[in-house]
Design a protein around this motif. Structure first.
Motif, short mmCIF file in Angstrom:
data_model
loop_
_atom_site.label_atom_id
_atom_site.label_comp_id
_atom_site.label_asym_id
_atom_site.label_seq_id
_atom_site.Cartn_x
_atom_site.Cartn_y
_atom_site.Cartn_z
N SER A 584 0.94 -1.09 0.19
CA SER A 584 0.16 -0.05 -0.05
C SER A 584 0.82 1.40 -0.10
O SER A 584 1.74 1.30 0.62
CB SER A 584 -0.97 -0.01 1.26
N THR A 585 0.60 2.21 -1.00
CA THR A 585 1.39 3.52 -0.85
C THR A 585 0.86 4.13 0.47
O THR A 585 1.76 4.90 0.97
CB THR A 585 0.78 4.35 -1.96
N ALA A 586 -0.25 4.00 0.89
CA ALA A 586 -0.47 4.74 2.06
C ALA A 586 0.23 4.19 3.19
O ALA A 586 0.69 5.07 4.24
CB ALA A 586 -2.09 4.65 2.41
N GLY A 587 0.49 3.11 3.40
CA GLY A 587 1.26 2.40 4.46
C GLY A 587 2.55 2.90 4.22
O GLY A 587 3.30 2.90 5.08
N LEU A 588 3.26 2.89 2.93
CA LEU A 588 4.41 3.24 2.66
C LEU A 588 4.79 4.76 3.14
O LEU A 588 5.75 5.03 3.88
CB LEU A 588 5.04 3.31 1.53
N LEU A 589 3.64 5.61 2.97
CA LEU A 589 3.84 7.05 3.57
C LEU A 589 3.92 7.04 4.89
O LEU A 589 4.43 7.98 5.59
CB LEU A 589 2.75 7.90 2.82
N SER A 590 3.02 6.15 5.54
CA SER A 590 2.90 6.25 6.95
C SER A 590 4.14 5.61 7.71
O SER A 590 4.73 6.29 8.62
CB SER A 590 1.69 5.48 7.52
N PHE A 591 4.76 4.65 6.97
CA PHE A 591 6.12 4.18 7.32
C PHE A 591 7.21 5.41 7.37
O PHE A 591 7.93 5.50 8.18
CB PHE A 591 6.70 2.84 6.43
N LEU A 592 7.04 6.25 6.39
CA LEU A 592 8.31 6.95 6.05
C LEU A 592 7.96 8.32 7.14
O LEU A 592 8.87 8.98 7.43
CB LEU A 592 8.16 7.63 4.73
N HIS A 593 6.59 8.39 7.33
CA HIS A 593 6.12 9.78 8.24
C HIS A 593 6.75 9.45 9.40
O HIS A 593 7.10 10.35 10.33
CB HIS A 593 4.57 9.59 8.49
N ALA A 594 7.24 8.26 9.94
CA ALA A 594 7.77 8.04 11.48
C ALA A 594 9.24 8.16 11.61
O ALA A 594 10.17 8.04 12.42
CB ALA A 594 7.48 6.58 11.89
N LEU A 595 9.92 8.62 10.27
CA LEU A 595 11.45 8.31 10.12
C LEU A 595 12.06 9.74 10.33
O LEU A 595 13.26 9.96 9.94
CB LEU A 595 11.84 7.89 8.84
N SER A 596 11.50 10.80 10.70
CA SER A 596 12.06 12.04 10.62
C SER A 596 13.25 12.21 11.60
O SER A 596 13.89 13.03 11.37
CB SER A 596 11.03 13.48 10.96
N ASP A 597 13.36 11.56 12.77
CA ASP A 597 14.47 11.52 13.50
C ASP A 597 15.69 10.63 12.74
O ASP A 597 16.70 10.47 13.75
CB ASP A 597 14.22 11.01 14.87
N GLU A 598 15.49 10.05 11.61
CA GLU A 598 16.94 9.45 11.23
C GLU A 598 18.04 10.28 11.07
O GLU A 598 17.98 11.43 10.74
CB GLU A 598 16.26 8.74 9.90
N GLN A 599 19.24 9.68 11.42
CA GLN A 599 20.52 10.23 11.53
C GLN A 599 21.26 9.76 10.13
O GLN A 599 22.39 10.43 9.96
CB GLN A 599 21.26 10.08 12.63
N SER A 600 21.11 8.84 9.60
CA SER A 600 21.99 8.07 8.58
C SER A 600 21.98 8.71 7.22
O SER A 600 20.67 9.00 6.81
CB SER A 600 21.70 6.64 8.47
N TYR A 601 22.90 9.19 6.76
CA TYR A 601 23.07 9.78 5.35
C TYR A 601 22.25 8.60 4.37
O TYR A 601 21.44 9.00 3.49
CB TYR A 601 24.46 10.06 4.81
N GLN A 602 22.78 7.39 4.47
CA GLN A 602 22.20 6.35 3.59
C GLN A 602 20.80 6.16 3.49
O GLN A 602 20.09 5.87 2.47
CB GLN A 602 22.94 4.92 3.79
N VAL A 603 20.05 6.24 4.89
CA VAL A 603 18.94 6.07 5.07
C VAL A 603 18.10 7.26 4.53
O VAL A 603 16.95 6.89 3.66
CB VAL A 603 18.31 5.83 6.64
N TRP A 604 18.75 8.39 4.93
CA TRP A 604 17.89 9.49 4.20
C TRP A 604 17.94 9.50 2.72
O TRP A 604 16.93 9.98 1.92
CB TRP A 604 18.56 10.77 4.52
N SER A 605 19.10 8.92 2.25
CA SER A 605 19.32 8.87 0.77
C SER A 605 18.02 8.11 0.38
O SER A 605 17.24 8.42 -0.77
CB SER A 605 20.51 8.42 0.26
N GLU A 606 17.60 6.91 0.86
CA GLU A 606 16.62 5.98 0.32
C GLU A 606 15.28 6.81 0.49
O GLU A 606 14.54 6.58 -0.44
CB GLU A 606 16.72 4.64 1.07
N ILE A 607 15.10 7.38 1.66
CA ILE A 607 13.76 7.89 1.88
C ILE A 607 13.47 9.13 1.05
O ILE A 607 12.36 9.03 0.07
CB ILE A 607 13.87 8.71 3.30
N LEU A 608 14.40 9.81 0.70
CA LEU A 608 14.19 11.03 -0.30
C LEU A 608 14.06 10.70 -1.71
O LEU A 608 13.63 10.98 -2.75
CB LEU A 608 15.36 12.08 -0.27
#
Length: 869
Positions: A584-608
């Motif tokens: 589900s795209t809604a599920g994906l967006l909800s999953f990403l919504h919780a990641l604003s505290d991420e600190q890793s460059y690699q993980v941010w690169s994938e999110i964006l």
């Protein structure tokens, strides 16, 4: 050997080349040559066939060693399609013995980055040329008549006449330099060992170098000299590559248990280059941005590139050069292995970079993206002709090939895997080998059926997704082929892959029996702690995982206990499931919504990366959704943007700097008011001559933001910077930035600039990528290609690799069936030879994009509305 390949007759076999080049005319860009080829006679014949392309063959003869007699060539005919010249002899030559075959010829120093070619550069502010070769896959035949097939190996002697001020380089060290008078000299080189024609190389020009030596001593040779050659004024920028190369030569000599076999290692920076680099044995050539780096002026992201590309090409000195694939269908043997071991070496010498996290974020996902299309191809695919060969130098051969090797090595253990590789290299040294030969060596070392494990990974198209269902204390795992379009037909899902599960240790209870691999379509794993399991631990396997939504949520909540690679994998897999309709795209967006505290460059690169893709997909059909996704992106990144700021502190780690550049660039693109204002302020200072406010690693972010918001003034300033920059990465950064233009007149200006002679052919894809990613310029780019097709084809088709790359990068971002129909109609009546597979990839991408937008637009719009975007 398969009879349907465009290959040479087997009447004779080359064993040695004696090649002499003369009369290099730097005005008309021509040269003359004589090649004498030692032959083994295999069948009686009155013709000798040899590869030749864009050469003029003048005369020839065969000297028979047995009778000490000479047989003249009486006629020469050409087959342009197969690139074969047939030379008719005055009489038949016998079916055994040896002979020498001499041909006089003339060639052109072309400007197409193939064969023996010229590259333009500034020498003390004046226009000048350097000259070098690029033969892989089938362009040695552009430089001299030869038996241009990988399994027709021979030794080489080489000499060349050049101006006194020039330096000449080749695979081996210089043997002699003789003054010819008239400002010329003749340079002769030491005999080169047995190799394929595509690996032979030479270069000449006004070069300088930096030099160092290996730490290890090599029997009979001592410490080996390693040099980085450049045109004048650039040598010191080769220092970082040099430091890496010295260590890596020693490292590979140790892990392959075979000493580097040549007496020297030369790396040459070439100003115009179709690829990233080329592994010519002992004389490795590079695009300048892949080998040169200036600590004071270069963007830090190029540092990773230089270290990795140096390692990749040095890996080829053993795997590809010492042992070569038997035919081009097994190209992946060269490229997949060199990619994997290149990252292995980079990780050893730069562990602070987390290169495997970078691999999972970039390389692994790129391979998945291409192999998730219906029009992909197996890793090992039969090819017939030179133009087909060029089209398999793609992400399947390199990145899927590497990913499957990484998966196998992780399963067997890296030490066991490398021991098997060493045995393979020793057994086939100076010869050719097949994929099955590698599997045999690895299987013998590991005591496992490696050939059985890997056959479907190499021989069949696509990759699996593992769908997980849970029950108390157990999970059931089912494999099926993944297609990004989500419409797999039964006949397309007949493969059962051997899949190492890489289940984390915490998942097993004390009574559980560990399961190494899935070997059936479906299997149940019992006695598990289903609260703490994760498949594909470390993202070592080349497959995706589709978890139950509750498990994905739990993994997201526990993400800080996971490695960077595992966090990246969770995001990428969830996005792939949403795109294909399995999630589900809604599920994906909800999953990403919780990641604003991420600190890793690699993980941010994938999110964006995933959010940028979504914005791009909906931009054409629904600006409202695009804008909502833009606001969502800003809400995610803004806290970290504020925390990181603009300044690089002393001693700051490499990945923090990369993260700052990524987030500021994204913030500028998404309309972050404060970031835009500060970027414009710094850009104005920079273009006024005060460069102190723009850190080298922020040039791209600042230039992009300025171009996207500053209109004609910013475009003019970036074009001026492009013309004057001395930074080795400066022009590439400018071209990428120009792709952010928005106004139609400025988009047209950038397009015309791209097609002008101010942008080198090697770089024309760079603004095309940026314009294609820019939803406001994408359509104009496609219209411009149609309107100017004759000129596009004329400029880029001299090297079909370049044309294929340009078209794929220009057209693959559309999500519109009308545009798809336009593309199909436009190319229907054209000769698509050399880029037909690339067009197939473009069409598959657009079909998948359009289907996704049609299916999920309402869901995405609803989620955005519910969350205030």
């Amino acid at each position: 050997m398969a009879s349907d390949r465009d290959i040479l007759p087997s009447h004779v076999k080359p064993t040695h080349y004696g090649l002499d080049l003369t009369n290099l005319d730097r005005s008309s860009f021509t040269y003359d040559g004589t090649v004498t080829i030692s032959l083994e006679l295999k069948q009686a014949t009155r013709t000798i066939s040899i590869n030749s392309k864009q050469l003029t063959l003048h005369s020839g003869s065969v000297y028979l060693d047995s009778s000490k007699s000479t047989v003249a060539v009486t006629d020469i005919s050409y087959d342009k399609k197969t690139e074969i010249a047939q030379l008719t002899l005055a009489e038949e030559i016998p079916n055994e013995g040896t002979a020498s075959f001499t041909i006089k010829f003339s060639g052109a120093l072309n400007h197409e980055m193939a064969g023996f070619y010229r590259s333009a550069y500034k020498n003390g502010g004046k226009d000048d040329w350097m000259y070098s070769t690029q033969f892989e896959s089938c362009d040695a035949r552009r430089a001299f008549p030869c038996f241009d097939e990988p399994n027709l190996k021979a030794t080489f002697d080489f000499s060349i006449e050049i101006p006194e001020s020039y330096t000449a380089l080749s695979n081996q060290p210089e043997k002699e330099s003789k003054d010819l008078g008239n400002g010329l000299k003749k340079v002769t080189f030491v005999t080169a060992p047995k190799m394929s024609t595509y690996l032979y190389a030479w270069a000449c020009g006004e070069f300088e170098y930096v030099e160092s030596f290996t730490e290890r001593e090599y029997e009979g040779r001592g410490k080996l000299p390693v040099r980085v050659y450049t045109t004048k004024g650039l040598a010191e920028q080769g220092r970082f590559a040099l430091e890496n190369a010295c260590k890596i030569v020693d490292y590979f000599s140790e892990i392959f248990k075979i000493d580097y076999p040549l007496p020297k290692v030369d790396l040459l920076a070439v100003h115009e280059f179709s690829h990233g680099a080329m592994e010519n044995w002992g004389l490795i050539t590079y695009r300048t941005t892949a080998v040169l780096f200036d600590e004071k002026t270069s963007d830090a992201r190029y540092k990773t590139r230089v270290a990795y590309v140096v390692a990749h090409e040095l890996a080829h000195q053993w795997f590809g050069n010492l042992v070569t694939m038997d035919w081009w269908s097994e190209l992946w043997l060269n490229e997949g292995f060199a990619t994997w071991v290149g990252w292995l070496a980079t990780d050893k010498f730069h562990p602070e970079w987390d290169v495997w996290g970078q691999f999972v974020t970039e390389s692994l996902q790129t391979a998945f993206q291409l192999d998730g299309l219906r029009g992909s191809h197996p890793i090992e695919v039969e090819v017939r002709s030179a133009l087909e060969i060029d089209q398999i130098f793609d992400h399947i051969s390199y990145l899927k090939g590497c990913s499957t090797i990484r998966m196998l090595s992780s399963h067997l253990g890296v030490e066991t895997f490398l021991n098997g590789v060493s045995n393979y290299l020793k057994k086939h040294a100076y010869g050719n080998a097949t994929t099955e030969d590698l599997w045999t060596a690895l299987g013998e070392e590991a005591g496992a059926d490696v050939a059985g494990f890997m056959r479907n990974w190499i021989k069949t198209i696509g990759f699996p997704v593992l769908t997980v269902t849970e029950a108390p204390g157990q999970i059931t795992v089912k494999q099926s082929r993944f297609l990004s379009t989500g419409d797999v037909k039964p006949e397309e899902d007949s493969t059962t892959w051997w899949i190492p599960l890489f289940l984390n240790d915490e998942a097993y209870t004390s009574s559980a029996e560990k399961v190494a691999a899935l070997t059936a379509k479906e299997s149940t794993i019992k006695n598990l702690n289903t609260s703490h399991y994760k498949l594909n631990h470390g993202q070592n396997g080349f497959y995706r995982v589709n978890y139950p939504s509750s498990r994905l949520t739990q993994l997201g909540a526990d993400r800080h206990t996971l490695s960077v690679s595992d966090r990246v994998g969770l995001i990428a897999d969830a996005a792939a499931m949403a795109f294909s309709g399995a999630g589900s795209t809604a599920g994906l967006l909800s999953f990403l919504h919780a990641l604003s505290d991420e600190q890793s460059y690699q993980v941010w690169s994938e999110i964006l990366s995933q959010l940028n893709k979504l914005r791009s997909l909906f931009a054409e059909s629904s600006p409202r959704i695009r804008d909502g996704l833009t606001q969502f992106t800003l809400s995610l990144i803004s806290p970290t943007v504020a925390k990181l700021g603009w300044e690089f502190s002393a001693g700051e780690d490499f990945l923090t700097g990369r993260l700052r550049a990524l987030l500021l660039s994204t913030a500028g693109t998404c309309g972050h008011a404060a970031v835009i204002a500060e970027a414009q302020r710094r850009f104005a200072a920079y273009t006024s001559g005060d460069t102190s406010l723009v850190h080298p690693s922020l040039r791209l972010a600042i230039f992009r933001t300025a171009v996207g918001t500053g209109g004609a003034v910013a475009v003019t300033a970036v074009l001026a910077e492009y013309a004057r920059t001395a930074a080795i990465d400066g022009q590439e950064i400018c071209l990428s930035s120009l792709g952010r233009v928005r106004e139609p007149a400025l988009i047209r200006q950038v397009l015309e600039f791209t097609l002008s002679d101010k942008v080198k052919v090697q770089d024309k894809h760079t603004p095309a990528i940026a314009l294609s990613n820019n939803s406001e310029a994408r359509g104009a780019l496609w219209r411009f290609i149609q309107e100017n097709w004759d000129e596009v084809y004329k400029q880029l088709s001299g090297n079909m690799v370049v044309l294929d790359r340009f078209l794929k990068n220009s057209l693959n971002k559309f999500a519109n069936r009308e545009v798809l129909s336009e593309i199909e109609e436009f190319f229907r009546k054209k000769d698509n030879t050399g880029y037909d597979k690339g067009l197939g990839v473009v069409k598959d991408n657009i079909r998948g994009n359009a289907a996704y937008v049609e299916r999920d637009a309402r869901e995405v719009e609803k989620w955005l509305g519910e969350h205030g975007y």
